[in-house]
Design a protein around this motif. Structure first.
Motif, PDB file in Angstrom:
ATOM      1  N   PRO A  62       0.564  -1.241   0.150  1.00  0.00           N
ATOM      2  CA  PRO A  62      -0.074   0.071   0.111  1.00  0.00           C
ATOM      3  C   PRO A  62       0.915   1.543   0.159  1.00  0.00           C
ATOM      4  CG  PRO A  62      -0.544  -1.366   1.716  1.00  0.00           C
ATOM      5  CD  PRO A  62       0.809  -1.953   1.264  1.00  0.00           C
ATOM      6  N   ARG A  63       0.299   2.271  -0.711  1.00  0.00           N
ATOM      7  CA  ARG A  63       1.163   3.619  -0.623  1.00  0.00           C
ATOM      8  C   ARG A  63       1.508   4.090   0.676  1.00  0.00           C
ATOM      9  NH1 ARG A  63       0.175   9.157  -0.432  1.00  0.00           N
ATOM     10  NH2 ARG A  63       1.034  10.505  -2.006  1.00  0.00           N
ATOM     11  N   GLU A  64       0.860   4.117   1.634  1.00  0.00           N
ATOM     12  CA  GLU A  64       0.981   4.506   2.715  1.00  0.00           C
ATOM     13  C   GLU A  64       2.155   3.622   3.437  1.00  0.00           C
ATOM     14  OE1 GLU A  64      -2.093   3.186   2.293  1.00  0.00           O
ATOM     15  OE2 GLU A  64      -2.697   5.284   1.398  1.00  0.00           O
ATOM     16  N   GLU A  65       2.433   2.463   3.183  1.00  0.00           N
ATOM     17  CA  GLU A  65       3.383   1.610   3.886  1.00  0.00           C
ATOM     18  C   GLU A  65       4.729   1.817   3.084  1.00  0.00           C
ATOM     19  OE1 GLU A  65       4.174  -3.144   4.307  1.00  0.00           O
ATOM     20  OE2 GLU A  65       2.210  -2.276   4.281  1.00  0.00           O
ATOM     21  N   ILE A  66       4.506   2.227   1.806  1.00  0.00           N
ATOM     22  CA  ILE A  66       5.920   2.425   1.145  1.00  0.00           C
ATOM     23  C   ILE A  66       6.695   3.791   0.987  1.00  0.00           C
ATOM     24  CG2 ILE A  66       4.997   2.873  -0.960  1.00  0.00           C
ATOM     25  CD1 ILE A  66       7.308  -0.107  -0.595  1.00  0.00           C
ATOM     26  N   LEU A  67       5.884   4.806   1.207  1.00  0.00           N
ATOM     27  CA  LEU A  67       6.182   6.130   1.373  1.00  0.00           C
ATOM     28  C   LEU A  67       7.560   6.241   2.563  1.00  0.00           C
ATOM     29  CD1 LEU A  67       3.231   8.333   0.979  1.00  0.00           C
ATOM     30  CD2 LEU A  67       4.766   7.404  -0.941  1.00  0.00           C
ATOM     31  N   GLY A  68       8.507   6.963   2.157  1.00  0.00           N
ATOM     32  CA  GLY A  68       9.546   6.960   3.124  1.00  0.00           C
ATOM     33  C   GLY A  68      10.708   5.886   3.083  1.00  0.00           C
ATOM     34  N   LYS A  69      10.090   4.894   2.289  1.00  0.00           N
ATOM     35  CA  LYS A  69      11.191   3.846   2.383  1.00  0.00           C
ATOM     36  C   LYS A  69      11.994   3.931   1.058  1.00  0.00           C
ATOM     37  CE  LYS A  69       9.106   0.916   5.444  1.00  0.00           C
ATOM     38  NZ  LYS A  69       8.172   1.627   6.396  1.00  0.00           N
ATOM     39  N   LYS A  70      13.023   2.923   1.027  1.00  0.00           N
ATOM     40  CA  LYS A  70      13.753   2.927  -0.331  1.00  0.00           C
ATOM     41  C   LYS A  70      13.564   1.689  -1.181  1.00  0.00           C
ATOM     42  CE  LYS A  70      18.061   5.341   1.346  1.00  0.00           C
ATOM     43  NZ  LYS A  70      19.313   5.772   0.712  1.00  0.00           N
ATOM     44  N   PRO A  71      13.620   1.894  -2.367  1.00  0.00           N
ATOM     45  CA  PRO A  71      13.223   0.926  -3.427  1.00  0.00           C
ATOM     46  C   PRO A  71      13.771  -0.493  -2.993  1.00  0.00           C
ATOM     47  CG  PRO A  71      13.537   2.907  -4.517  1.00  0.00           C
ATOM     48  CD  PRO A  71      14.240   2.961  -3.092  1.00  0.00           C
ATOM     49  N   HIS A  72      14.946  -0.633  -2.351  1.00  0.00           N
ATOM     50  CA  HIS A  72      15.456  -1.921  -1.981  1.00  0.00           C
ATOM     51  C   HIS A  72      14.465  -2.741  -1.222  1.00  0.00           C
ATOM     52  CE1 HIS A  72      16.832  -0.334   1.707  1.00  0.00           C
ATOM     53  NE2 HIS A  72      16.811  -1.151   2.065  1.00  0.00           N
ATOM     54  N   ILE A  73      13.366  -2.339  -0.699  1.00  0.00           N
ATOM     55  CA  ILE A  73      12.481  -2.956  -0.157  1.00  0.00           C
ATOM     56  C   ILE A  73      11.632  -3.894  -1.048  1.00  0.00           C
ATOM     57  CG2 ILE A  73      10.305  -1.690  -0.674  1.00  0.00           C
ATOM     58  CD1 ILE A  73       9.532  -2.162   2.295  1.00  0.00           C
ATOM     59  N   LEU A  74      11.960  -3.749  -2.203  1.00  0.00           N
ATOM     60  CA  LEU A  74      11.242  -4.830  -3.323  1.00  0.00           C
ATOM     61  C   LEU A  74      12.506  -5.883  -3.719  1.00  0.00           C
ATOM     62  CD1 LEU A  74       9.763  -2.130  -5.570  1.00  0.00           C
ATOM     63  CD2 LEU A  74       8.416  -3.729  -3.878  1.00  0.00           C
ATOM     64  N   SER A  75      13.518  -5.684  -3.224  1.00  0.00           N
ATOM     65  CA  SER A  75      14.811  -6.771  -3.718  1.00  0.00           C
ATOM     66  C   SER A  75      14.314  -8.071  -3.277  1.00  0.00           C
ATOM     67  CB  SER A  75      15.949  -6.158  -3.035  1.00  0.00           C
ATOM     68  OG  SER A  75      17.009  -7.088  -3.424  1.00  0.00           O
ATOM     69  N   SER A  76      14.515  -8.897  -4.316  1.00  0.00           N
ATOM     70  CA  SER A  76      14.269 -10.296  -4.213  1.00  0.00           C
ATOM     71  C   SER A  76      15.496 -11.072  -3.634  1.00  0.00           C
ATOM     72  CB  SER A  76      14.099 -11.025  -5.573  1.00  0.00           C
ATOM     73  OG  SER A  76      14.944 -10.770  -6.205  1.00  0.00           O
ATOM     74  N   GLY A  77      16.732 -10.216  -3.552  1.00  0.00           N
ATOM     75  CA  GLY A  77      18.045 -10.958  -3.329  1.00  0.00           C
ATOM     76  C   GLY A  77      18.844 -11.648  -4.442  1.00  0.00           C
ATOM     77  N   LYS A  78      17.909 -11.687  -5.633  1.00  0.00           N
ATOM     78  CA  LYS A  78      18.450 -12.615  -6.723  1.00  0.00           C
ATOM     79  C   LYS A  78      19.327 -11.869  -7.558  1.00  0.00           C
ATOM     80  CE  LYS A  78      15.688 -15.813  -5.715  1.00  0.00           C
ATOM     81  NZ  LYS A  78      16.558 -17.116  -5.217  1.00  0.00           N
ATOM     82  N   HIS A  79      19.738 -10.319  -7.181  1.00  0.00           N
ATOM     83  CA  HIS A  79      20.772  -9.848  -8.259  1.00  0.00           C
ATOM     84  C   HIS A  79      21.886  -9.254  -7.252  1.00  0.00           C
ATOM     85  CE1 HIS A  79      17.860  -9.400 -11.594  1.00  0.00           C
ATOM     86  NE2 HIS A  79      16.835  -8.907 -10.841  1.00  0.00           N
ATOM     87  N   SER A  80      22.906  -9.264  -7.848  1.00  0.00           N
ATOM     88  CA  SER A  80      24.184  -8.793  -7.062  1.00  0.00           C
ATOM     89  C   SER A  80      24.325  -7.284  -6.934  1.00  0.00           C
ATOM     90  CB  SER A  80      25.233  -9.413  -7.840  1.00  0.00           C
ATOM     91  OG  SER A  80      25.671  -8.679  -9.065  1.00  0.00           O
ATOM     92  N   ARG A 104      10.567  -8.470  -5.124  1.00  0.00           N
ATOM     93  CA  ARG A 104       9.725  -9.183  -4.288  1.00  0.00           C
ATOM     94  C   ARG A 104       8.376  -8.641  -3.904  1.00  0.00           C
ATOM     95  NH1 ARG A 104       9.417  -8.758   1.018  1.00  0.00           N
ATOM     96  NH2 ARG A 104      11.547  -7.476   0.951  1.00  0.00           N
ATOM     97  N   HIS A 105       7.457  -9.416  -4.058  1.00  0.00           N
ATOM     98  CA  HIS A 105       5.955  -8.869  -3.616  1.00  0.00           C
ATOM     99  C   HIS A 105       5.919  -8.790  -2.053  1.00  0.00           C
ATOM    100  CE1 HIS A 105       1.553  -9.273  -3.232  1.00  0.00           C
ATOM    101  NE2 HIS A 105       1.693  -8.678  -4.546  1.00  0.00           N
ATOM    102  N   ARG A 106       4.951  -8.086  -1.708  1.00  0.00           N
ATOM    103  CA  ARG A 106       4.705  -7.871  -0.281  1.00  0.00           C
ATOM    104  C   ARG A 106       4.569  -9.337   0.350  1.00  0.00           C
ATOM    105  NH1 ARG A 106       0.348  -6.239   3.244  1.00  0.00           N
ATOM    106  NH2 ARG A 106       0.954  -5.159   5.102  1.00  0.00           N
ATOM    107  N   SER A 107       4.086 -10.272  -0.373  1.00  0.00           N
ATOM    108  CA  SER A 107       3.497 -11.413   0.108  1.00  0.00           C
ATOM    109  C   SER A 107       4.869 -12.504   0.291  1.00  0.00           C
ATOM    110  CB  SER A 107       2.663 -12.258  -0.660  1.00  0.00           C
ATOM    111  OG  SER A 107       3.444 -12.238  -1.848  1.00  0.00           O
ATOM    112  N   GLY A 108       6.030 -11.752  -0.350  1.00  0.00           N
ATOM    113  CA  GLY A 108       7.119 -12.614  -0.362  1.00  0.00           C
ATOM    114  C   GLY A 108       7.369 -13.297  -1.527  1.00  0.00           C
TER     115      GLY A 108
END
Length: 158
Positions: A62-80, A104-108
Motif C-alpha cells: 500500500p502507498r502508506e506503507e511504502i512512502l519514506g522507504k527505499k526501493p530496495h524493499i522490493l529486492s528479491s536478493g536474486k541480483h548482485s 519481491r511482492h509484499r507476500s514474499g
C-alpha cells in the motif's frame, strides 16, 4: 479548481495554447492514477515519495506503507550488488536504464518486472528525482519458457 474532464482533440491541451499550464497538473495526476504500469518516484536520495495505484496492485505494498522507504524493499536478493551498480551507472551516464528485475511482492513471492528507471534533473542540471515505470511480466516469461521448452522437446523428438 473544477475538474476539466478529459481533453478532446480540439481542446487547449492538445492545441498547445497557454491554457496548457492550467490543465497540466490535472492531466499529470490523471495519467499517474490511471496508468496500468506501476510508477515509483523517489527523491535524489532514493527515498520513495510517491507511487501510483498500479504499483500497489503489482507489488502488494500500500502507498502508506511504502512512502519514506527505499526501493530496495522490493529486492528479491536474486541480483548482485554489481547488477545495481551497473544499473545506476547507466542511469547516471544515459539518464535511464531499461531491463528486467526480479522483485519481491509484499507476500514474499518473487516476480519479474520489465522496468525503466530514469533520472530527473533541474533546469540547472542538478539531480532532483528518479522515477521507475514497470509492469509485471512473470506470467509472460513463464509462457515463453513453456513455449521454448516445447519447441526444444519437439526438436529432440523429431
Amino acid at each position: 479548481m473544477t475538474d476539466p474532464g478529459p481533453a478532446s482533440l480540439d481542446s487547449p491541451l492538445v492545441s498547445g495554447s497557454p491554457e496548457d499550464d492550467t490543465l497540466r497538473p490535472w492531466l499529470m495526476r490523471a495519467i499517474f492514477e490511471h496508468c496500468q504500469e506501476g510508477i515509483l518516484i523517489t527523491d535524489a536520495r532514493k527515498i520513495i515519495i510517491d507511487v501510483n495505484p498500479a504499483f500497489t496492485r503489482i507489488t502488494g505494498y500500500p502507498r502508506e506503507e511504502i512512502l519514506g522507504k527505499k526501493p530496495h524493499i522490493l529486492s528479491s536478493g536474486k541480483h548482485s550488488a554489481g547488477f545495481y551498480q551497473n544499473l545506476f551507472f547507466d542511469v547516471a551516464e544515459k539518464g535511464f536504464w531499461s531491463g528486467n528485475i526480479k522483485n519481491r511482492h509484499r507476500s514474499g513471492n518473487h516476480f519479474i518486472a520489465q522496468t525503466t528507471i530514469s533520472a530527473v534533473h533541474t533546469a540547472s542540471g542538478q539531480l532532483s528525482h528518479y522515477f521507475s515505470i514497470f509492469r509485471g511480466v512473470s506470467g509472460l516469461s513463464g509462457c515463453y519458457a513453456k513455449l521454448k521448452g516445447g519447441r526444444q522437446a519437439k526438436l529432440t523428438t523429431d
